[in-house]
Design a protein around this motif. Structure first.
Motif, PDB file in Angstrom:
ATOM      1  N   VAL A 128       6.118   9.901  13.264  1.00  0.00           N
ATOM      2  CA  VAL A 128       6.907  10.136  12.046  1.00  0.00           C
ATOM      3  C   VAL A 128       6.099   9.743  10.809  1.00  0.00           C
ATOM      4  O   VAL A 128       6.064  10.470   9.806  1.00  0.00           O
ATOM      5  N   ALA A 129       5.429   8.572  10.879  1.00  0.00           N
ATOM      6  CA  ALA A 129       4.612   8.116   9.752  1.00  0.00           C
ATOM      7  C   ALA A 129       3.469   9.085   9.472  1.00  0.00           C
ATOM      8  O   ALA A 129       3.128   9.350   8.307  1.00  0.00           O
ATOM      9  N   LEU A 130       2.885   9.639  10.526  1.00  0.00           N
ATOM     10  CA  LEU A 130       1.780  10.580  10.348  1.00  0.00           C
ATOM     11  C   LEU A 130       2.261  11.911   9.758  1.00  0.00           C
ATOM     12  O   LEU A 130       1.549  12.540   8.963  1.00  0.00           O
ATOM     13  N   ILE A 131       3.456  12.334  10.129  1.00  0.00           N
ATOM     14  CA  ILE A 131       4.042  13.531   9.512  1.00  0.00           C
ATOM     15  C   ILE A 131       4.238  13.291   8.019  1.00  0.00           C
ATOM     16  O   ILE A 131       3.904  14.148   7.181  1.00  0.00           O
ATOM     17  N   CYS A 132       4.749  12.119   7.688  1.00  0.00           N
ATOM     18  CA  CYS A 132       4.940  11.777   6.277  1.00  0.00           C
ATOM     19  C   CYS A 132       3.603  11.691   5.545  1.00  0.00           C
ATOM     20  O   CYS A 132       3.502  12.058   4.360  1.00  0.00           O
ATOM     21  N   ALA A 133       2.563  11.233   6.253  1.00  0.00           N
ATOM     22  CA  ALA A 133       1.239  11.134   5.639  1.00  0.00           C
ATOM     23  C   ALA A 133       0.688  12.510   5.283  1.00  0.00           C
ATOM     24  O   ALA A 133      -0.004  12.676   4.265  1.00  0.00           O
ATOM     25  N   THR A 134       0.991  13.509   6.110  1.00  0.00           N
ATOM     26  CA  THR A 134       0.518  14.864   5.806  1.00  0.00           C
ATOM     27  C   THR A 134       1.208  15.418   4.559  1.00  0.00           C
ATOM     28  O   THR A 134       0.630  16.217   3.824  1.00  0.00           O
ATOM     29  N   VAL A 135       2.439  14.992   4.341  1.00  0.00           N
ATOM     30  CA  VAL A 135       3.209  15.488   3.192  1.00  0.00           C
ATOM     31  C   VAL A 135       2.792  14.779   1.905  1.00  0.00           C
ATOM     32  O   VAL A 135       2.695  15.398   0.836  1.00  0.00           O
ATOM     33  N   THR A 136       2.534  13.472   2.000  1.00  0.00           N
ATOM     34  CA  THR A 136       2.299  12.658   0.803  1.00  0.00           C
ATOM     35  C   THR A 136       0.833  12.323   0.553  1.00  0.00           C
ATOM     36  O   THR A 136       0.502  11.776  -0.503  1.00  0.00           O
ATOM     37  N   ASP A 137      -0.048  12.599   1.533  1.00  0.00           N
ATOM     38  CA  ASP A 137      -1.458  12.184   1.441  1.00  0.00           C
ATOM     39  C   ASP A 137      -1.585  10.683   1.207  1.00  0.00           C
ATOM     40  O   ASP A 137      -2.465  10.217   0.473  1.00  0.00           O
ATOM     41  N   ASN A 138      -0.710   9.923   1.854  1.00  0.00           N
ATOM     42  CA  ASN A 138      -0.676   8.469   1.682  1.00  0.00           C
ATOM     43  C   ASN A 138      -1.539   7.799   2.748  1.00  0.00           C
ATOM     44  O   ASN A 138      -1.273   7.932   3.951  1.00  0.00           O
ATOM     45  N   ILE A 139      -2.556   7.048   2.310  1.00  0.00           N
ATOM     46  CA  ILE A 139      -3.482   6.414   3.253  1.00  0.00           C
ATOM     47  C   ILE A 139      -2.791   5.314   4.051  1.00  0.00           C
ATOM     48  O   ILE A 139      -3.048   5.138   5.248  1.00  0.00           O
ATOM     49  N   ALA A 140      -1.894   4.563   3.412  1.00  0.00           N
ATOM     50  CA  ALA A 140      -1.187   3.474   4.104  1.00  0.00           C
ATOM     51  C   ALA A 140      -0.337   4.026   5.251  1.00  0.00           C
ATOM     52  O   ALA A 140      -0.293   3.451   6.346  1.00  0.00           O
ATOM     53  N   LEU A 141       0.338   5.155   5.002  1.00  0.00           N
ATOM     54  CA  LEU A 141       1.121   5.783   6.073  1.00  0.00           C
ATOM     55  C   LEU A 141       0.216   6.282   7.186  1.00  0.00           C
ATOM     56  O   LEU A 141       0.569   6.200   8.367  1.00  0.00           O
ATOM     57  N   LEU A 142      -0.936   6.797   6.805  1.00  0.00           N
ATOM     58  CA  LEU A 142      -1.895   7.284   7.802  1.00  0.00           C
ATOM     59  C   LEU A 142      -2.340   6.152   8.725  1.00  0.00           C
ATOM     60  O   LEU A 142      -2.266   6.272   9.959  1.00  0.00           O
TER      61      LEU A 142
END
Length: 437
Positions: free
Chosen positions: A116-130
């Motif tokens: 789920v966090a990685l899906i969100c990372a693809t949407v937001t380009d957020n390194i912390a989520l990645l």
């Protein structure tokens, strides 16, 4: 059976001796429960490993896309291994208290949360989520590793090697298919209106949730709790131990200590050489297709023959298979050193590297389980998994600088320097067993 000193005979070195101490495992109810548990563990392993397969392929692309930096992308790729290392012991302690059902399902669900966090990372380009998602994704690796031990909780001593290696082998199905989630993931992404790389993790999310639910709902009675109950009946008190006590007990038992070092050594050698092989081949002009085929051959060496490795561990003992594994590692290193960029020799080297890993990890895991007392067995298994993943993360981080410093031949020589002392020690233990019997 359990050696708590520097005595040389490893637990489980004598099949007859081992089997005579576990008569309850021959009861029809236990045999039926073991068969059912094994089927559930295998199905869960296939589903979970299929979901986890997105990490080394799509995860790498995601890391590079989100970070825009090769250095940060490397850190993100290493995070999954670090996550597996950090969660190995907690999941083992959870298994000790609540059983394999709770621990394994928790591992799969945590990995699903990572997806789920990685899906969100693809949407937001957020390194912390990645990075956070990759760390949580590592829980799936920890669950995969613990599943191989769970398969042996109720197994007859004569069949431990084959049972453990069967779960390892079945995980290959998902590991081979999982990295190919890119194209199906793109279709899913279009239908859900998500970025292209997100779809692979949506598929992974579904697979990981199904794996977790399967184990949580159906792995009853719990194999570990059932085994613990019979250990109590046999008059063997099961006490909870601190991490320090577990490590102290493990380290005081020579076969267990040896098993720990063997598994770590196998992982160090495998990860160090495998990580830099694509770079070495690229430097010598190999195409991406040839590089991919070489890595597939390596994975084939790791898993395809694992049932045979488990069978051999049951037949001739894990120590002798470990000896064979070190010889194979040396052969792999020699092939790498003389390859000079030749694709054929590199493929041979990588296949042998994978086979050497199998001949170290499978019998090492069996030797550990047979050597330690019941009250520290599960925690020791988690400790070994944590150690092997921790050293793997370290090897992945330092292999690049070492490659730049000493070249591919130097890395290969280091693998030889790991294998030779382990081979010598294995020969010493094997001779002690022969003398003892």
């Amino acid at each position: 059976m359990h050696q708590s000193s520097e005595s040389g005979a490893p637990a489980g070195s004598s099949v007859a001796e081992s089997s005579s101490l576990s008569e309850w495992q021959n009861e029809p109810r236990i045999v039926s429960l073991q068969r059912r548990s094994l089927v559930l563990l295998i199905v869960g392993q296939v589903l979970g490993s299929f979901g986890m397969g997105a990490s080394p392929s799509v995860g790498i692309l995601l890391a590079e896309e989100v970070t825009g930096s090769e250095t940060l992308a490397g850190l993100a790729r290493t995070s999954a291994t670090l996550g597996a290392a950090l969660l190995g012991i907690p999941l083992a302690l959870l298994a000790t208290r609540g059983g394999r059902r709770i621990a394994l399902s928790a591992g799969w669900f945590l990995a699903a949360l990572g997806a789920v966090a990685l899906i969100c990372a693809t949407v937001t380009d957020n390194i912390a989520l990645l990075i956070g998602g990759m760390l949580l994704f590592g829980a799936g690796t920890a669950a995969m590793l613990q599943s191989r031990f769970a398969a042996t909780d109720l197994a007859r001593p004569l069949n431990r090697g084959r049972t453990l290696s069967l779960v390892v082998w079945c995980g290959t199905l998902g590991s081979v298919l999982g990295p190919n989630l890119g194209e199906p993931g793109t279709v899913v992404s279009r239908r859900l209106g998500l970025p292209p790389l997100a779809g692979a993790f949506v598929i992974a999310l579904v697979m990981l949730i199904i794996a977790g639910l399967l184990i949580l709902i159906f792995l009853r009675p719990d194999p570990l709790l059932t085994a613990t109950e019979h250990e109590h009946r046999d008059g063997r008190p099961i006490k909870r131990r601190s991490i320090r006590q577990v490590f102290g007990t493990l380290w005081s038992i020579r076969p267990a200590r040896f098993a720990l070092v063997v598994v770590i050594g196998a992982h160090l050698s495998m990860v160090s050489l495998m990580t830099m092989t694509p770079v070495q081949m690229h430097h010598h002009g190999s195409s991406l297709t040839i590089v991919g085929i070489t890595i597939s051959i390596h994975v084939l060496g790791m898993f395809a023959l694992s049932p045979l490795v488990g069978w051999a561990s049951d037949r001739v003992g894990p120590v002798r298979v470990i000896m064979l594994g070190q010889l194979i590692f040396i052969g792999s290193s020699v092939a790498a050193m003389i390859s000079g960029g030749n694709e054929g020799w590199t493929m041979i080297s990588l296949f042998l590297l994978g086979l050497g890993w199998s001949c170290g990890t499978v019998p090492g895991s069996i030797l550990l389980s047979e050597s330690v007392p019941a009250d520290v067995r599960t925690s020791s298994q988690g400790m070994v998994d944590t150690a092997m993943n921790g050293f793997a993360a370290l090897a992945a981080l330092i292999s690049g600088p070492l490659f730049a410093l000493v070249g591919f031949g130097g890395l290969s020589l280091m693998a030889v320097l790991v294998a030779i002392p382990l081979l010598a020690y294995a020969v010493r233990i094997d001779r002690a067993v022969v003398v003892a019997h």
